[in-house]
Write a protein that holds these residues in place. Sequence first.
Motif, mmCIF file in Angstrom:
data_model
loop_
_atom_site.group_PDB
_atom_site.id
_atom_site.type_symbol
_atom_site.label_atom_id
_atom_site.label_comp_id
_atom_site.label_asym_id
_atom_site.label_seq_id
_atom_site.Cartn_x
_atom_site.Cartn_y
_atom_site.Cartn_z
ATOM 1 N N UNK A 7 1.117 -1.171 0.203
ATOM 2 C CA UNK A 7 -0.254 -0.043 -0.070
ATOM 3 C C UNK A 7 0.876 0.719 -0.005
ATOM 4 N N UNK A 8 0.625 1.772 -1.300
ATOM 5 C CA UNK A 8 1.959 3.366 -1.393
ATOM 6 C C UNK A 8 1.416 4.478 -1.927
ATOM 7 N N UNK A 9 1.731 4.814 -2.107
ATOM 8 C CA UNK A 9 1.227 6.205 -3.142
ATOM 9 C C UNK A 9 1.585 6.106 -4.160
ATOM 10 N N UNK A 10 1.517 6.408 -5.188
ATOM 11 C CA UNK A 10 2.493 6.176 -6.464
ATOM 12 C C UNK A 10 1.620 6.598 -7.793
ATOM 13 N N UNK A 11 0.715 7.497 -7.046
ATOM 14 C CA UNK A 11 -0.239 8.798 -8.671
ATOM 15 C C UNK A 11 0.124 9.631 -7.666
ATOM 16 N N UNK A 12 0.406 10.886 -8.001
ATOM 17 C CA UNK A 12 0.464 12.259 -8.424
ATOM 18 C C UNK A 12 -0.772 12.784 -7.425
ATOM 19 N N UNK A 13 -1.053 13.627 -6.766
ATOM 20 C CA UNK A 13 -2.081 13.963 -6.409
ATOM 21 C C UNK A 13 -2.052 15.426 -6.819
ATOM 22 N N UNK A 24 14.215 10.846 -2.556
ATOM 23 C CA UNK A 24 13.951 10.706 -1.564
ATOM 24 C C UNK A 24 14.331 9.647 -0.441
ATOM 25 N N UNK A 25 15.716 9.525 -0.492
ATOM 26 C CA UNK A 25 16.623 9.670 0.554
ATOM 27 C C UNK A 25 16.994 11.053 1.335
ATOM 28 N N UNK A 26 17.709 11.054 1.831
ATOM 29 C CA UNK A 26 18.615 12.045 3.085
ATOM 30 C C UNK A 26 18.606 13.355 1.789
ATOM 31 N N UNK A 50 12.451 3.442 -3.438
ATOM 32 C CA UNK A 50 11.822 2.917 -2.380
ATOM 33 C C UNK A 50 10.282 2.897 -1.684
ATOM 34 N N UNK A 51 10.042 1.668 -0.666
ATOM 35 C CA UNK A 51 8.738 2.305 -0.698
ATOM 36 C C UNK A 51 9.047 2.490 0.873
ATOM 37 N N UNK A 52 8.275 3.050 1.799
ATOM 38 C CA UNK A 52 8.667 3.247 3.276
ATOM 39 C C UNK A 52 7.071 2.362 3.646
ATOM 40 N N UNK A 53 7.939 2.109 5.601
ATOM 41 C CA UNK A 53 9.172 2.209 6.410
ATOM 42 C C UNK A 53 10.367 1.730 5.481
ATOM 43 N N UNK A 54 11.231 2.269 5.720
ATOM 44 C CA UNK A 54 12.949 1.314 5.341
ATOM 45 C C UNK A 54 12.701 0.732 6.445
ATOM 46 N N UNK A 55 14.086 0.052 5.962
ATOM 47 C CA UNK A 55 14.956 -0.880 7.595
ATOM 48 C C UNK A 55 15.522 0.170 8.604
ATOM 49 N N UNK A 56 14.820 -0.138 9.800
ATOM 50 C CA UNK A 56 15.401 0.879 10.450
ATOM 51 C C UNK A 56 17.132 1.284 10.621
ATOM 52 N N UNK A 139 2.870 17.986 6.500
ATOM 53 C CA UNK A 139 3.654 19.643 6.111
ATOM 54 C C UNK A 139 2.619 20.217 4.553
ATOM 55 N N UNK A 140 1.786 18.481 3.851
ATOM 56 C CA UNK A 140 1.310 18.563 2.553
ATOM 57 C C UNK A 140 2.474 18.597 1.244
ATOM 58 N N UNK A 141 3.939 17.576 1.457
ATOM 59 C CA UNK A 141 4.397 17.140 0.478
ATOM 60 C C UNK A 141 3.978 15.917 -0.103
ATOM 61 N N UNK A 142 3.688 16.009 -1.467
ATOM 62 C CA UNK A 142 2.812 14.595 -1.618
ATOM 63 C C UNK A 142 4.775 13.828 -2.143
ATOM 64 N N UNK A 143 4.600 12.990 -1.932
ATOM 65 C CA UNK A 143 5.641 12.044 -1.794
ATOM 66 C C UNK A 143 4.928 10.712 -2.578
ATOM 67 N N UNK A 144 5.309 10.376 -3.329
ATOM 68 C CA UNK A 144 4.741 9.707 -4.740
ATOM 69 C C UNK A 144 6.117 8.029 -4.676
ATOM 70 N N UNK A 145 5.925 7.383 -3.704
ATOM 71 C CA UNK A 145 6.691 5.586 -3.248
ATOM 72 C C UNK A 145 6.861 4.796 -4.705
#
Length: 329
Positions: A7-13, A24-26, A50-56, A139-145
């Motif tokens: 389950x992840x967002x792959x389509x822009x809003x 979407x790394x550091x 990648x798809x979040x969450x990443x390994x800790x 804070x409203x950033x759209x993140x496409x994973x």
Amino acid sequence: MPENTMIFSAHAKKDTYDVIICGGGLAGQTLARQLKLNYPDISVSILEKAIFPLPLAACKVGESTVEIAGFYFAESLELKDYFKNNQLTKLGLRYYFGDSSLCLSERPELGLSKFPSYDSFQIDRGSFENDLCEMNKLVGVDILEGVSVQEIDINEADDMHEVNYKVIQDDSVHSIKGRWVIDAMGRRSFLHRKFKLRVKIEDNHSAAWFRVQGRVDVDDLVPLSNKAWHQRMPHRIRYYSTTHLMGHGYWVWLIPLQSGVTSVGIVTSEKIHPISTYNSQLKAMQWLEKYEPVVYARLTEAVLLDFITMKNYAHSSKQVFSSNRWACV
């Protein structure tokens, strides 16, 4: 629901954004936070493979920071309390020189004896990026994973750029437009390659690193009977440094992480220690046995969690930003 369902967002809003950040790394996540802190009303989208969450404790470059980065995280990104509570404060850089066959206490040591007045940090990259992802979403950033950037079309006129991306799960291709496009894809260097901006590095260096379960503490590498050496740094605080064991054409690092693992790395000059001599777990351990036997002896008891290599890691570019509204971070 089936276990393997993602389950992840792959389509822009939206169709268009003020800023599209590819990666979407550091670098990408921190830039998104910085932009929203300074310009709350702008629209920002991040495209991440990648798809979040990443390994800790993800095995990634950038676990050890220096003070200028500590200032950026704490002050520019307003994360001082977060780092105090969720990551390890670092006791600077520590170096051991000389004959690696000797006990560590017999090698010259260079490092801080107390924590400095301004903090730097050892970062569990996975947990930090997971937390940044959630902060940015709030804070409203759209993140496409789970998407891969296929093309970035830069419009040199005063018009929108276009980014084409593929959804990895179903191979469907989509596009979004943005006034600014940022390449934060790391060594993929999409825009550097597109515009032929890469600069050849003459003196190549390579690296391998891995994480081991538990604490690898330099204090444990010196017998307790050597009281003078241990008392020079009371309370076993050497552990909190980024430790470098220096030799001809190489260094080995030890980095403690908040999640209870230790990052171990080998960095070499390709001319002196080609990566082919340590590019697997077995070879890396054999290499350590030869060049840093004291560390090797400690690691024979440890559980290795992962392993990664990077040949000829240094890279540069003729240009990293443009008046045509693109930049690389």
